[in-house]
Design a protein around this motif. Structure first.
Motif, PDB file in Angstrom:
ATOM      1  N   SER A 103     -12.700  18.676   1.599  1.00 23.56           N
ATOM      2  CA  SER A 103     -12.996  17.575   0.665  1.00 23.56           C
ATOM      3  C   SER A 103     -11.738  17.115  -0.061  1.00 23.56           C
ATOM      4  CB  SER A 103     -14.069  17.934  -0.364  1.00 23.56           C
ATOM      5  OG  SER A 103     -14.548  19.214  -0.192  1.00 23.56           O
ATOM      6  N   LEU A 104     -10.860  18.088  -0.405  1.00 21.54           N
ATOM      7  CA  LEU A 104      -9.609  17.742  -1.076  1.00 21.54           C
ATOM      8  C   LEU A 104      -8.771  16.838  -0.178  1.00 21.54           C
ATOM      9  CD1 LEU A 104      -8.448  18.629  -3.791  1.00 21.54           C
ATOM     10  CD2 LEU A 104      -6.966  20.205  -2.562  1.00 21.54           C
ATOM     11  N   PHE A 105      -8.700  17.220   1.127  1.00 18.83           N
ATOM     12  CA  PHE A 105      -7.935  16.440   2.092  1.00 18.83           C
ATOM     13  C   PHE A 105      -8.502  15.013   2.180  1.00 18.83           C
ATOM     14  CE2 PHE A 105      -7.641  14.786   6.428  1.00 18.83           C
ATOM     15  CZ  PHE A 105      -6.260  14.697   6.553  1.00 18.83           C
ATOM     16  N   LEU A 106      -9.855  14.919   2.228  1.00 21.00           N
ATOM     17  CA  LEU A 106     -10.481  13.598   2.347  1.00 21.00           C
ATOM     18  C   LEU A 106     -10.190  12.742   1.122  1.00 21.00           C
ATOM     19  CD1 LEU A 106     -13.959  14.299   3.986  1.00 21.00           C
ATOM     20  CD2 LEU A 106     -12.049  12.964   4.896  1.00 21.00           C
ATOM     21  N   ILE A 107     -10.275  13.358  -0.072  1.00 20.19           N
ATOM     22  CA  ILE A 107     -10.018  12.607  -1.305  1.00 20.19           C
ATOM     23  C   ILE A 107      -8.584  12.080  -1.290  1.00 20.19           C
ATOM     24  CG2 ILE A 107      -9.742  12.798  -3.814  1.00 20.19           C
ATOM     25  CD1 ILE A 107     -12.069  14.903  -3.690  1.00 20.19           C
ATOM     26  N   VAL A 108      -7.631  12.982  -0.914  1.00 19.01           N
ATOM     27  CA  VAL A 108      -6.225  12.580  -0.908  1.00 19.01           C
ATOM     28  C   VAL A 108      -5.998  11.473   0.109  1.00 19.01           C
ATOM     29  CG1 VAL A 108      -3.884  13.350  -0.341  1.00 19.01           C
ATOM     30  CG2 VAL A 108      -5.324  14.755  -1.805  1.00 19.01           C
ATOM     31  N   SER A 109      -6.555  11.617   1.342  1.00 19.63           N
ATOM     32  CA  SER A 109      -6.260  10.601   2.355  1.00 19.63           C
ATOM     33  C   SER A 109      -6.953   9.276   2.042  1.00 19.63           C
ATOM     34  CB  SER A 109      -6.610  11.079   3.765  1.00 19.63           C
ATOM     35  OG  SER A 109      -7.816  11.769   3.769  1.00 19.63           O
ATOM     36  N   LEU A 110      -8.119   9.332   1.384  1.00 21.20           N
ATOM     37  CA  LEU A 110      -8.794   8.073   1.046  1.00 21.20           C
ATOM     38  C   LEU A 110      -8.067   7.317  -0.051  1.00 21.20           C
ATOM     39  CD1 LEU A 110     -12.589   8.995   1.138  1.00 21.20           C
ATOM     40  CD2 LEU A 110     -11.343   7.492   2.682  1.00 21.20           C
ATOM     41  N   SER A 111      -7.447   8.083  -1.004  1.00 22.55           N
ATOM     42  CA  SER A 111      -6.825   7.381  -2.116  1.00 22.55           C
ATOM     43  C   SER A 111      -5.435   6.836  -1.748  1.00 22.55           C
ATOM     44  CB  SER A 111      -6.747   8.267  -3.354  1.00 22.55           C
ATOM     45  OG  SER A 111      -6.130   9.471  -3.029  1.00 22.55           O
ATOM     46  N   TYR A 112      -4.849   7.308  -0.630  1.00 23.86           N
ATOM     47  CA  TYR A 112      -3.569   6.732  -0.203  1.00 23.86           C
ATOM     48  C   TYR A 112      -3.776   5.971   1.103  1.00 23.86           C
ATOM     49  CZ  TYR A 112      -1.456   9.548  -3.828  1.00 23.86           C
ATOM     50  OH  TYR A 112      -1.125  10.088  -5.040  1.00 23.86           O
ATOM     51  N   GLY A 113      -4.627   4.973   1.093  1.00 29.72           N
ATOM     52  CA  GLY A 113      -4.912   4.216   2.300  1.00 29.72           C
ATOM     53  C   GLY A 113      -3.898   3.111   2.493  1.00 29.72           C
ATOM     54  N   ASP A 149       2.126  -2.933   0.367  1.00 27.23           N
ATOM     55  CA  ASP A 149       1.837  -1.649   1.014  1.00 27.23           C
ATOM     56  C   ASP A 149       0.843  -1.760   2.169  1.00 27.23           C
ATOM     57  OD1 ASP A 149       2.330   1.060   1.316  1.00 27.23           O
ATOM     58  OD2 ASP A 149       0.722   1.682  -0.037  1.00 27.23           O
ATOM     59  N   LYS A 150       0.997  -2.777   2.977  1.00 24.79           N
ATOM     60  CA  LYS A 150       0.049  -3.046   4.066  1.00 24.79           C
ATOM     61  C   LYS A 150      -0.085  -1.855   5.015  1.00 24.79           C
ATOM     62  CE  LYS A 150      -2.702  -6.352   5.148  1.00 24.79           C
ATOM     63  NZ  LYS A 150      -3.894  -5.585   4.781  1.00 24.79           N
ATOM     64  N   LEU A 151       1.034  -1.121   5.221  1.00 21.53           N
ATOM     65  CA  LEU A 151       1.007  -0.045   6.218  1.00 21.53           C
ATOM     66  C   LEU A 151       0.695   1.317   5.611  1.00 21.53           C
ATOM     67  CD1 LEU A 151       4.168  -1.218   8.159  1.00 21.53           C
ATOM     68  CD2 LEU A 151       1.798  -1.469   8.886  1.00 21.53           C
ATOM     69  N   GLY A 152       0.742   1.417   4.279  1.00 17.82           N
ATOM     70  CA  GLY A 152       0.451   2.687   3.633  1.00 17.82           C
ATOM     71  C   GLY A 152       1.538   3.737   3.837  1.00 17.82           C
ATOM     72  N   ASN A 153       2.779   3.324   4.154  1.00 19.75           N
ATOM     73  CA  ASN A 153       3.887   4.289   4.292  1.00 19.75           C
ATOM     74  C   ASN A 153       4.359   4.749   2.914  1.00 19.75           C
ATOM     75  OD1 ASN A 153       3.882   3.881   7.061  1.00 19.75           O
ATOM     76  ND2 ASN A 153       5.485   2.318   6.998  1.00 19.75           N
ATOM     77  N   SER A 154       4.979   5.965   2.846  1.00 20.36           N
ATOM     78  CA  SER A 154       5.471   6.429   1.554  1.00 20.36           C
ATOM     79  C   SER A 154       6.539   5.465   1.029  1.00 20.36           C
ATOM     80  CB  SER A 154       6.044   7.844   1.685  1.00 20.36           C
ATOM     81  OG  SER A 154       7.117   7.830   2.587  1.00 20.36           O
ATOM     82  N   HIS A 155       6.692   5.393  -0.282  1.00 20.15           N
ATOM     83  CA  HIS A 155       7.643   4.502  -0.959  1.00 20.15           C
ATOM     84  C   HIS A 155       7.482   3.041  -0.547  1.00 20.15           C
ATOM     85  CE1 HIS A 155       9.652   8.005  -2.589  1.00 20.15           C
ATOM     86  NE2 HIS A 155       9.833   8.468  -1.383  1.00 20.15           N
ATOM     87  N   LEU A 156       6.292   2.641  -0.138  1.00 19.59           N
ATOM     88  CA  LEU A 156       6.014   1.247   0.257  1.00 19.59           C
ATOM     89  C   LEU A 156       6.973   0.786   1.361  1.00 19.59           C
ATOM     90  CD1 LEU A 156       5.840  -0.355  -3.356  1.00 19.59           C
ATOM     91  CD2 LEU A 156       3.919   0.565  -2.074  1.00 19.59           C
ATOM     92  N   LEU A 157       7.429   1.687   2.215  1.00 19.25           N
ATOM     93  CA  LEU A 157       8.416   1.296   3.227  1.00 19.25           C
ATOM     94  C   LEU A 157       7.766   0.482   4.342  1.00 19.25           C
ATOM     95  CD1 LEU A 157      10.594   4.543   3.472  1.00 19.25           C
ATOM     96  CD2 LEU A 157      11.185   2.372   2.361  1.00 19.25           C
ATOM     97  N   VAL A 158       8.551  -0.435   4.914  1.00 18.91           N
ATOM     98  CA  VAL A 158       8.044  -1.248   6.028  1.00 18.91           C
ATOM     99  C   VAL A 158       7.963  -0.422   7.308  1.00 18.91           C
ATOM    100  CG1 VAL A 158       8.894  -3.461   5.141  1.00 18.91           C
ATOM    101  CG2 VAL A 158      10.359  -2.105   6.633  1.00 18.91           C
ATOM    102  N   LYS A 159       8.688   0.708   7.305  1.00 19.95           N
ATOM    103  CA  LYS A 159       8.743   1.544   8.498  1.00 19.95           C
ATOM    104  C   LYS A 159       9.010   2.967   8.040  1.00 19.95           C
ATOM    105  CE  LYS A 159      11.334   1.570  12.837  1.00 19.95           C
ATOM    106  NZ  LYS A 159      12.308   0.830  13.663  1.00 19.95           N
TER     107      LYS A 159
END
Ligand code: HEC
Ligand code: HEC
Ligand code: HEC
Ligand code: HEC
Length: 204
Positions: free
Chosen positions: A11-21, A180-190
């Motif tokens: 559940s922790l994993f799901l919460i984390v992955s859902l909030s960083y979509g 943040d269309k791609l959801g990469n860390s630091h809002l990176l394009v790649k």
């Protein structure tokens, strides 16, 4: 007990992955829950449908801009490009990220909460990757260790020029996607694993 722990972890994993979509909602640029943004809207600190700020080529801009001149540009080590004051959409980023204008200075209000910590880029850009200069085939030829932006693939669509440059120029948006269309860390394009982002342009 083991099953309970397993369920807790899943559940922790799901919460984390859902909030960083993907997309701006819940990204670093979703300010809808911030105390300084009392209307609780996502787009409004940056855009407005009406009465936008009079700034050429800006997308219905709503955030008070910082002074346009007086930055210290990057001068560098062996630069072939000449870099001037920030222009294009980088000016929009710097309206919050240079730290001189409050985050809640939008829609004509003058706010009081400034951006903090590592998120401040400042007005001295001499220690930051250069922005706001033309990156074209001629620069790549001069430099000898840059990919030709109009011929080489960005790896995220078509060419470097089409996907990463704004009117042929390097800007903050060459590396970052503000929405943040791609959801990469630091809002990176790649994703920059193995320095893949850097190696898109630098032939090292
Ligand atoms: C933190 C500031 C910020 C927020 C919040 C923001 N934007 Fe933007 N937006 C920008 C900037 C900067 C640009 C121009 C640079 C770019 O597109 O990379 C832009 C460009 C745009 C554009 C024109 C270019 C394009 O991508 O089509 C549209 C349309 C847009 N935004 C819509 C929205 C909507 C709708 C929202 C809310 C759901 C939103 N933006 C939230 C900063 C923001
Ligand atoms: C979209 C293309 C692009 C990306 C992505 C990119 N760069 Fe650059 N970079 C350039 C261009 C163009 C120059 C200007 C080179 C010149 O004029 O000599 C430059 C300049 C530099 C310089 C300054 C060189 C000097 O002589 O002072 C360094 C160092 C550098 N980049 C490192 C990086 C690193 C590290 C990354 C990844 C985090 C990166 N770059 C990502 C295009 C890019
Ligand atoms: C309305 C003000 C505002 C504008 C305009 C704005 N930002 Fe931000 N940005 C912020 C704030 C505030 C944060 C810190 C969010 C937090 O506390 O997590 C941030 C965070 C970031 C981060 C860090 C994300 C992370 O997860 O590490 C990057 C990268 C970034 N912004 C780039 C940009 C770029 C590029 C532009 C222009 C295309 C831009 N910003 C425009 C306010 C803004
Ligand atoms: C050449 C690519 C490139 C350019 C151009 C670029 N950035 Fe970044 N930025 C990165 C990378 C990669 C990171 C990830 C963290 C790191 O490696 O330092 C980052 C991190 C950030 C952060 C988060 C800092 C932190 O410690 O969490 C902010 C804020 C930011 N950039 C804003 C900007 C703004 C504003 C501009 C334009 C003035 C800009 N960036 C131009 C590549 C770039």
């Amino acid at each position: 007990m083991k099953t309970l722990i397993r369920i807790l972890f899943i559940s922790l994993f799901l919460i984390v992955s859902l909030s960083y979509g993907q997309g701006i909602t819940n990204s670093a640029h979703d300010f809808s829950n911030k105390g300084w943004n009392s209307a609780g809207e996502i787009c409004q600190p940056c855009h407005t449908p009406h009465d936008a700020i009079d700034e050429p080529n800006a997308p219905l801009w709503n955030h008070t801009l910082a002074a346009a001149t007086g930055y210290t540009p990057y001068s560098g080590y062996d630069m072939d490009a000449s870099v001037n004051q920030p222009d294009g959409s980088s000016k929009l980023c710097l309206s919050c990220h240079d730290g001189t204008v409050a985050l809640d200075s939008f829609g004509g209000a003058s706010g009081s909460t400034n951006i903090g910590g590592n998120f401040i880029v400042g007005r001295d850009l001499s220690h930051e990757h250069p922005i706001s200069f033309i990156y074209n085939t001629a620069l790549a030829t001069d430099d000898g260790e840059l990919h030709d932006p109009s011929a080489i693939s960005s790896g995220i669509g078509t060419t470097i020029d089409a996907d990463m440059l704004e009117g042929g120029k390097m800007q903050c948006s060459s590396c970052h996607d503000v929405h943040d269309k791609l959801g990469n860390s630091h809002l990176l394009v790649k994703i920059n694993d193995g320095s893949a982002l850097c190696l898109t342009c630098h032939n090292k």
